[in-house]
Design a protein around this motif. Structure first.
Motif, PDB file in Angstrom:
ATOM      1  N   ALA A  16      -2.016  13.646 -17.627  1.00  0.00           N
ATOM      2  CA  ALA A  16      -1.794  14.933 -18.284  1.00  0.00           C
ATOM      3  C   ALA A  16      -0.373  15.437 -18.033  1.00  0.00           C
ATOM      4  CB  ALA A  16      -2.807  15.962 -17.788  1.00  0.00           C
ATOM      5  N   VAL A  17       0.115  15.286 -16.807  1.00  0.00           N
ATOM      6  CA  VAL A  17       1.476  15.722 -16.488  1.00  0.00           C
ATOM      7  C   VAL A  17       2.480  14.922 -17.314  1.00  0.00           C
ATOM      8  CG1 VAL A  17       3.245  15.841 -14.693  1.00  0.00           C
ATOM      9  CG2 VAL A  17       0.908  16.606 -14.200  1.00  0.00           C
ATOM     10  N   GLU A  18       2.281  13.623 -17.428  1.00  0.00           N
ATOM     11  CA  GLU A  18       3.188  12.800 -18.225  1.00  0.00           C
ATOM     12  C   GLU A  18       3.177  13.214 -19.693  1.00  0.00           C
ATOM     13  OE1 GLU A  18       2.139   8.742 -17.390  1.00  0.00           O
ATOM     14  OE2 GLU A  18       3.189   8.775 -15.466  1.00  0.00           O
ATOM     15  N   ALA A  19       2.015  13.566 -20.228  1.00  0.00           N
ATOM     16  CA  ALA A  19       1.926  14.033 -21.614  1.00  0.00           C
ATOM     17  C   ALA A  19       2.689  15.342 -21.789  1.00  0.00           C
ATOM     18  CB  ALA A  19       0.465  14.204 -22.025  1.00  0.00           C
ATOM     19  N   VAL A  20       2.542  16.258 -20.829  1.00  0.00           N
ATOM     20  CA  VAL A  20       3.264  17.528 -20.877  1.00  0.00           C
ATOM     21  C   VAL A  20       4.766  17.271 -20.834  1.00  0.00           C
ATOM     22  CG1 VAL A  20       3.809  19.624 -19.551  1.00  0.00           C
ATOM     23  CG2 VAL A  20       1.417  18.974 -19.948  1.00  0.00           C
ATOM     24  N   VAL A  21       5.211  16.442 -19.921  1.00  0.00           N
ATOM     25  CA  VAL A  21       6.651  16.183 -19.770  1.00  0.00           C
ATOM     26  C   VAL A  21       7.200  15.496 -21.022  1.00  0.00           C
ATOM     27  CG1 VAL A  21       8.399  14.948 -18.423  1.00  0.00           C
ATOM     28  CG2 VAL A  21       6.581  16.213 -17.256  1.00  0.00           C
ATOM     29  N   ASP A  22       6.443  14.597 -21.599  1.00  0.00           N
ATOM     30  CA  ASP A  22       6.873  13.921 -22.826  1.00  0.00           C
ATOM     31  C   ASP A  22       7.050  14.929 -23.955  1.00  0.00           C
ATOM     32  OD1 ASP A  22       7.516  11.487 -24.199  1.00  0.00           O
ATOM     33  OD2 ASP A  22       5.570  11.616 -25.197  1.00  0.00           O
ATOM     34  N   ASP A  23       6.069  15.796 -24.152  1.00  0.00           N
ATOM     35  CA  ASP A  23       6.163  16.825 -25.186  1.00  0.00           C
ATOM     36  C   ASP A  23       7.293  17.808 -24.884  1.00  0.00           C
ATOM     37  OD1 ASP A  23       4.045  15.628 -26.491  1.00  0.00           O
ATOM     38  OD2 ASP A  23       2.565  17.120 -25.847  1.00  0.00           O
ATOM     39  N   PHE A  24       7.460  18.137 -23.618  1.00  0.00           N
ATOM     40  CA  PHE A  24       8.527  19.043 -23.177  1.00  0.00           C
ATOM     41  C   PHE A  24       9.895  18.490 -23.579  1.00  0.00           C
ATOM     42  CE2 PHE A  24      11.554  19.540 -19.569  1.00  0.00           C
ATOM     43  CZ  PHE A  24      11.869  20.881 -19.734  1.00  0.00           C
ATOM     44  N   TYR A  25      10.160  17.217 -23.267  1.00  0.00           N
ATOM     45  CA  TYR A  25      11.471  16.654 -23.589  1.00  0.00           C
ATOM     46  C   TYR A  25      11.661  16.470 -25.089  1.00  0.00           C
ATOM     47  CZ  TYR A  25      13.160  16.309 -18.870  1.00  0.00           C
ATOM     48  OH  TYR A  25      13.606  16.628 -17.615  1.00  0.00           O
ATOM     49  N   HIS A  49      11.688  12.108 -12.639  1.00  0.00           N
ATOM     50  CA  HIS A  49      11.893  13.232 -11.715  1.00  0.00           C
ATOM     51  C   HIS A  49      11.099  14.454 -12.169  1.00  0.00           C
ATOM     52  CE1 HIS A  49      14.725  11.664  -8.855  1.00  0.00           C
ATOM     53  NE2 HIS A  49      15.510  11.231  -9.811  1.00  0.00           N
ATOM     54  N   GLN A  50      11.072  14.682 -13.489  1.00  0.00           N
ATOM     55  CA  GLN A  50      10.353  15.850 -13.996  1.00  0.00           C
ATOM     56  C   GLN A  50       8.851  15.700 -13.778  1.00  0.00           C
ATOM     57  OE1 GLN A  50      11.961  18.475 -14.935  1.00  0.00           O
ATOM     58  NE2 GLN A  50      10.322  19.740 -15.701  1.00  0.00           N
ATOM     59  N   VAL A  51       8.329  14.487 -13.953  1.00  0.00           N
ATOM     60  CA  VAL A  51       6.907  14.248 -13.676  1.00  0.00           C
ATOM     61  C   VAL A  51       6.629  14.527 -12.202  1.00  0.00           C
ATOM     62  CG1 VAL A  51       5.123  12.464 -13.507  1.00  0.00           C
ATOM     63  CG2 VAL A  51       6.488  12.662 -15.594  1.00  0.00           C
ATOM     64  N   GLN A  52       7.502  14.060 -11.325  1.00  0.00           N
ATOM     65  CA  GLN A  52       7.341  14.331  -9.882  1.00  0.00           C
ATOM     66  C   GLN A  52       7.370  15.827  -9.617  1.00  0.00           C
ATOM     67  OE1 GLN A  52      10.480  12.416  -7.674  1.00  0.00           O
ATOM     68  NE2 GLN A  52       9.118  10.795  -6.997  1.00  0.00           N
ATOM     69  N   PHE A  53       8.344  16.506 -10.205  1.00  0.00           N
ATOM     70  CA  PHE A  53       8.505  17.937  -9.970  1.00  0.00           C
ATOM     71  C   PHE A  53       7.279  18.719 -10.428  1.00  0.00           C
ATOM     72  CE2 PHE A  53       9.807  22.091 -11.674  1.00  0.00           C
ATOM     73  CZ  PHE A  53      10.198  22.697 -10.490  1.00  0.00           C
ATOM     74  N   VAL A  54       6.839  18.494 -11.662  1.00  0.00           N
ATOM     75  CA  VAL A  54       5.682  19.223 -12.179  1.00  0.00           C
ATOM     76  C   VAL A  54       4.442  18.890 -11.358  1.00  0.00           C
ATOM     77  CG1 VAL A  54       4.165  19.551 -14.177  1.00  0.00           C
ATOM     78  CG2 VAL A  54       6.637  19.474 -14.507  1.00  0.00           C
ATOM     79  N   SER A  55       4.300  17.627 -10.998  1.00  0.00           N
ATOM     80  CA  SER A  55       3.152  17.228 -10.171  1.00  0.00           C
ATOM     81  C   SER A  55       3.165  17.948  -8.832  1.00  0.00           C
ATOM     82  CB  SER A  55       3.166  15.713  -9.950  1.00  0.00           C
ATOM     83  OG  SER A  55       3.006  15.027 -11.170  1.00  0.00           O
ATOM     84  N   PRO A  61      -0.519  14.854  -5.594  1.00  0.00           N
ATOM     85  CA  PRO A  61      -0.255  14.017  -4.420  1.00  0.00           C
ATOM     86  C   PRO A  61       1.145  13.414  -4.434  1.00  0.00           C
ATOM     87  CG  PRO A  61      -1.481  12.771  -6.027  1.00  0.00           C
ATOM     88  CD  PRO A  61      -1.339  14.177  -6.583  1.00  0.00           C
ATOM     89  N   VAL A  62       2.098  14.143  -4.985  1.00  0.00           N
ATOM     90  CA  VAL A  62       3.456  13.641  -5.135  1.00  0.00           C
ATOM     91  C   VAL A  62       4.407  14.595  -4.438  1.00  0.00           C
ATOM     92  CG1 VAL A  62       5.250  13.089  -6.817  1.00  0.00           C
ATOM     93  CG2 VAL A  62       2.859  12.660  -7.379  1.00  0.00           C
ATOM     94  N   ASP A  63       5.309  14.049  -3.662  1.00  0.00           N
ATOM     95  CA  ASP A  63       6.388  14.846  -3.092  1.00  0.00           C
ATOM     96  C   ASP A  63       7.606  14.654  -3.969  1.00  0.00           C
ATOM     97  OD1 ASP A  63       5.017  15.863  -0.889  1.00  0.00           O
ATOM     98  OD2 ASP A  63       5.384  14.041   0.260  1.00  0.00           O
ATOM     99  N   TYR A  64       8.211  15.748  -4.404  1.00  0.00           N
ATOM    100  CA  TYR A  64       9.408  15.670  -5.226  1.00  0.00           C
ATOM    101  C   TYR A  64      10.519  15.053  -4.400  1.00  0.00           C
ATOM    102  CZ  TYR A  64      13.422  17.054  -7.990  1.00  0.00           C
ATOM    103  OH  TYR A  64      14.589  17.047  -8.713  1.00  0.00           O
ATOM    104  N   LYS A  65      11.132  13.986  -4.928  1.00  0.00           N
ATOM    105  CA  LYS A  65      12.154  13.261  -4.188  1.00  0.00           C
ATOM    106  C   LYS A  65      13.534  13.390  -4.808  1.00  0.00           C
ATOM    107  CE  LYS A  65       9.057   9.740  -2.240  1.00  0.00           C
ATOM    108  NZ  LYS A  65       7.942  10.597  -2.172  1.00  0.00           N
ATOM    109  N   GLY A  66      13.677  14.242  -5.809  1.00  0.00           N
ATOM    110  CA  GLY A  66      14.980  14.421  -6.439  1.00  0.00           C
ATOM    111  C   GLY A  66      15.882  15.282  -5.577  1.00  0.00           C
ATOM    112  N   ASP A  67      17.120  15.445  -6.057  1.00  0.00           N
ATOM    113  CA  ASP A  67      18.055  16.333  -5.378  1.00  0.00           C
ATOM    114  C   ASP A  67      17.473  17.735  -5.341  1.00  0.00           C
ATOM    115  OD1 ASP A  67      19.933  14.303  -5.128  1.00  0.00           O
ATOM    116  OD2 ASP A  67      21.039  14.893  -6.927  1.00  0.00           O
ATOM    117  N   ASP A  68      17.959  18.544  -4.390  1.00  0.00           N
ATOM    118  CA  ASP A  68      17.541  19.937  -4.424  1.00  0.00           C
ATOM    119  C   ASP A  68      18.083  20.541  -5.719  1.00  0.00           C
ATOM    120  OD1 ASP A  68      20.060  21.746  -3.808  1.00  0.00           O
ATOM    121  OD2 ASP A  68      20.195  20.030  -2.446  1.00  0.00           O
TER     122      ASP A  68
END
Length: 121
Positions: A16-25, A49-55, A61-68
């Motif tokens: 679901a998060v991937e679907a949201v991010v896909d539609d978002f972009y 990164h956006q999937v990680q962030f939204v998750s 169960p995902v820790d965002y690993k992108g830059d601050d």
């Protein structure tokens, strides 16, 4: 709150998060105001990164690993107008994917809390 009780689980998890991010972009990259911010961007990496962030924001169960956020957006000259437009597209993508309004408000509040680290840095 357990992972199974999280917003992430309630909205349908990673798929679901991937679907949201896909539609978002799709929305973001179709907007002339926002397109310049994404020139020369590795969209595959940004999508991940956006999937990680939204998750992470949704308690998945995902820790965002992108830059601050400040480092990731430094020097981009992002305006309040652009930030607001991105938030609107995220909310719209969540609505289109069946995320309840209360949950959308929760995610958008988390996003808005990052405004000072994104706008004008």
């Amino acid at each position: 709150m357990s992972e199974s009780d999280s917003l992430y689980a309630q909205i349908g998890g990673q798929e679901a998060v991937e679907a949201v991010v896909d539609d978002f972009y799709d929305k973001v990259l179709d907007d002339p105001l926002l397109q310049p911010y994404f020139e020369d961007t590795d969209m595959q990496a940004l999508f991940a990164h956006q999937v990680q962030f939204v998750s992470a924001v949704a308690g998945g169960p995902v820790d965002y690993k992108g830059d601050d956020m400040r480092s990731a957006h430094e020097g981009m000259g992002i305006t309040d107008e652009a930030f607001d437009q991105v938030a609107e597209y995220l909310a719209a993508a969540m609505r289109e994917n069946g995320v309840p309004e209360d949950d959308i408000e929760t995610v958008i509040a988390e996003v808005d809390a990052l405004r000072d680290d994104v706008v004008g840095v």
